[in-house]
Scaffold this active site. Structure first.
Site, mmCIF file in Angstrom:
data_model
loop_
_atom_site.group_PDB
_atom_site.id
_atom_site.type_symbol
_atom_site.label_atom_id
_atom_site.label_comp_id
_atom_site.label_asym_id
_atom_site.label_seq_id
_atom_site.Cartn_x
_atom_site.Cartn_y
_atom_site.Cartn_z
ATOM 1 N N SER A 12 9.074 -1.320 3.550
ATOM 2 C CA SER A 12 8.521 -0.510 3.013
ATOM 3 C C SER A 12 8.078 0.320 3.586
ATOM 4 O O SER A 12 7.293 0.497 4.301
ATOM 5 C CB SER A 12 7.710 -1.433 1.749
ATOM 6 O OG SER A 12 6.830 -0.870 1.383
ATOM 7 N N HIS A 37 12.696 0.701 1.355
ATOM 8 C CA HIS A 37 12.850 0.312 0.155
ATOM 9 C C HIS A 37 11.144 1.649 0.065
ATOM 10 O O HIS A 37 9.932 1.751 0.804
ATOM 11 C CB HIS A 37 11.769 -1.009 0.645
ATOM 12 C CG HIS A 37 11.527 -1.283 -0.721
ATOM 13 N ND1 HIS A 37 11.746 -1.782 -1.959
ATOM 14 C CD2 HIS A 37 9.868 -1.506 -1.138
ATOM 15 C CE1 HIS A 37 11.086 -2.042 -2.752
ATOM 16 N NE2 HIS A 37 9.790 -2.039 -2.761
ATOM 17 N N ASP A 39 8.086 2.670 -2.043
ATOM 18 C CA ASP A 39 7.964 2.425 -3.587
ATOM 19 C C ASP A 39 6.979 3.294 -4.294
ATOM 20 O O ASP A 39 5.899 4.654 -3.685
ATOM 21 C CB ASP A 39 6.139 1.868 -2.923
ATOM 22 C CG ASP A 39 6.729 0.146 -2.230
ATOM 23 O OD1 ASP A 39 7.157 -0.769 -2.934
ATOM 24 O OD2 ASP A 39 6.473 -0.255 -1.516
ATOM 25 N N MET A 41 4.487 5.854 -6.512
ATOM 26 C CA MET A 41 3.514 4.448 -7.955
ATOM 27 C C MET A 41 2.212 6.095 -8.435
ATOM 28 O O MET A 41 2.493 6.349 -7.551
ATOM 29 C CB MET A 41 1.992 3.764 -6.623
ATOM 30 C CG MET A 41 2.890 3.116 -5.788
ATOM 31 S SD MET A 41 1.538 2.121 -4.872
ATOM 32 C CE MET A 41 2.458 0.698 -4.388
ATOM 33 N N HIS A 70 11.575 1.336 -5.604
ATOM 34 C CA HIS A 70 11.170 1.312 -6.784
ATOM 35 C C HIS A 70 9.788 1.366 -6.875
ATOM 36 O O HIS A 70 8.536 1.716 -6.705
ATOM 37 C CB HIS A 70 10.315 -0.696 -5.368
ATOM 38 C CG HIS A 70 9.778 -1.100 -6.487
ATOM 39 N ND1 HIS A 70 8.298 -1.705 -4.956
ATOM 40 C CD2 HIS A 70 9.218 -1.593 -7.617
ATOM 41 C CE1 HIS A 70 7.647 -3.030 -6.674
ATOM 42 N NE2 HIS A 70 8.146 -2.605 -7.578
ATOM 43 N N MET A 72 6.793 2.210 -9.338
ATOM 44 C CA MET A 72 5.950 1.484 -10.548
ATOM 45 C C MET A 72 5.221 2.030 -10.796
ATOM 46 O O MET A 72 4.047 2.716 -10.735
ATOM 47 C CB MET A 72 4.735 0.695 -9.247
ATOM 48 C CG MET A 72 5.482 -0.465 -9.070
ATOM 49 S SD MET A 72 4.646 -0.940 -7.045
ATOM 50 C CE MET A 72 5.757 0.378 -5.926
ATOM 51 N N MET A 141 7.770 -9.483 -7.490
ATOM 52 C CA MET A 141 6.993 -8.814 -6.814
ATOM 53 C C MET A 141 6.364 -10.409 -6.491
ATOM 54 O O MET A 141 6.150 -11.336 -7.703
ATOM 55 C CB MET A 141 6.148 -8.688 -7.885
ATOM 56 C CG MET A 141 5.926 -7.202 -7.972
ATOM 57 S SD MET A 141 6.866 -6.552 -7.245
ATOM 58 C CE MET A 141 5.757 -6.112 -5.904
ATOM 59 N N ASP A 176 9.487 -8.928 -3.595
ATOM 60 C CA ASP A 176 7.838 -8.146 -2.471
ATOM 61 C C ASP A 176 7.059 -7.945 -2.819
ATOM 62 O O ASP A 176 6.355 -8.845 -3.666
ATOM 63 C CB ASP A 176 8.613 -6.690 -3.493
ATOM 64 C CG ASP A 176 8.032 -5.247 -3.339
ATOM 65 O OD1 ASP A 176 7.645 -5.042 -1.611
ATOM 66 O OD2 ASP A 176 8.256 -4.760 -3.728
HETATM 67 C C1 DX5 Z 1 3.608 -3.929 -3.416
HETATM 68 C C2 DX5 Z 1 4.898 -2.837 -3.180
HETATM 69 C C3 DX5 Z 1 4.993 -3.299 -1.146
HETATM 70 C C4 DX5 Z 1 4.010 -3.237 -0.604
HETATM 71 C C5 DX5 Z 1 5.328 -4.374 0.519
HETATM 72 O O1 DX5 Z 1 2.729 -2.916 -4.579
HETATM 73 O O2 DX5 Z 1 5.610 -3.217 -3.689
HETATM 74 O O3 DX5 Z 1 6.778 -3.289 -1.301
HETATM 75 O O4 DX5 Z 1 4.417 -1.721 0.198
HETATM 76 O O5 DX5 Z 1 3.750 -4.435 1.551
HETATM 77 P P1 DX5 Z 1 3.557 -5.943 1.945
HETATM 78 O O6 DX5 Z 1 4.834 -6.499 2.795
HETATM 79 O O7 DX5 Z 1 3.343 -4.828 3.135
HETATM 80 O O8 DX5 Z 1 2.518 -7.357 1.098
HETATM 81 ZN ZN ZN Z 2 8.037 -2.572 -3.952
#
Ligand code: DX5
Ligand code: ZN
Length: 229
Positions: A12, A37, A39, A41, A70, A72, A141, A176
């Site tokens: 990620s 990956h 993320d 948000m 991904h 969110m 998750m 994840d």
């Molecule tokens: C969390 C994200 C993850 C996150 C994972 O909200 O969706 O992808 O970056 O990070 P680590 O591996 O550090 O838990």
């Molecule tokens: Zn993620």
């Protein structure tokens, strides 16, 4: 993208240097990442804000493997075409993000992407039972989404249940949150094949010291593979 259930490591870039995404993506791929990956948000569905379609589009030329996006965010549907135009290979929406996940998954596929559905830790496996035929990936998750570096929450029984619900269908199970060499064997043994890892891949390394990324990726992969053989 052909389908298989071998272990895939998806770093990620939430844990990368935000001033240097292109070089960071190239470094993790050169060091053995299977997917990248991303993320997304929105500061609304989750209490953190990252990047949107123009940034994802700028990442695209650097990603030679699979761009795994991904979301969110809520709502999802108004942004699906923008992520298709940005070049996402897989677009994952949360089942908690709206009332009509079935419609969302249909729209993601209609826009030419693989469709993923993500479940927060409090959401049961049954929430996706009637969505599986529209789904290419289920993301379990193992932290509450929003931040990297959180403590792993054990979702082993949910993963096992999903693995059995999926049967022979070509659907990935992605994990994840909090994946590292200690937790990877638990989720791999339960049936996961895609392991997202942020802190566990980026810790200690940099684009000037990328071998550390390689060693970190290898450590997660070996731990997971030792649990599946
Ligand atoms: C969390 C994200 C993850 C996150 C994972 O909200 O969706 O992808 O970056 O990070 P680590 O591996 O550090 O838990
Ligand atoms: Zn993620």
């Amino acid at each position: 993208m052909s389908f298989d259930r071998s272990i895939k490591i998806a770093p990620s870039i939430l844990s990368a240097d935000f001033a240097n995404f292109g070089a960071e993506i190239q470094a993790i791929e050169a060091q053995g990442a299977d997917w990248v990956h991303i993320d997304v948000m929105d500061g609304h569905f989750v209490p953190n804000l990252t990047f949107g379609p123009p940034a994802v589009k700028a990442f695209r030329p650097h990603v030679k493997t699979v761009m795994d996006v991904h979301l969110m965010i809520t709502p999802v549907d108004p942004y699906i075409q923008a992520y298709a135009d940005a070049g996402a290979d897989i677009l994952t929406a949360h089942v908690e993000a709206g009332a009509h996940t079935h419609r969302t998954l249909q729209a993601i596929r209609a826009a030419g992407m693989k469709a993923g559905v993500a479940l927060n830790p409090g959401t049961p496996a049954d929430a996706v039972e009637h969505l599986l035929d529209l789904t290419d990936l289920v993301c379990v998750m193992t932290v509450n989404p929003g931040f990297g570096g959180q403590k792993f929450i054990d979702m082993t029984s949910k993963i096992r249940k999903l693995r059995s619900m999926i049967g022979n269908r070509p659907i990935h199970i992605e994990i994840d949150g909090g994946v590292d060499p200690k937790t990877a064997p638990l989720v791999a043994a339960a049936g996961a094949d895609v392991l997202v890892a942020g802190s566990a891949v980026f810790k200690g390394g940099s684009v000037d010291n990328p071998d550390v990324y390689g060693a970190n990726i290898k450590a997660v992969r070996s731990a997971a593979e030792s649990a599946t053989s």
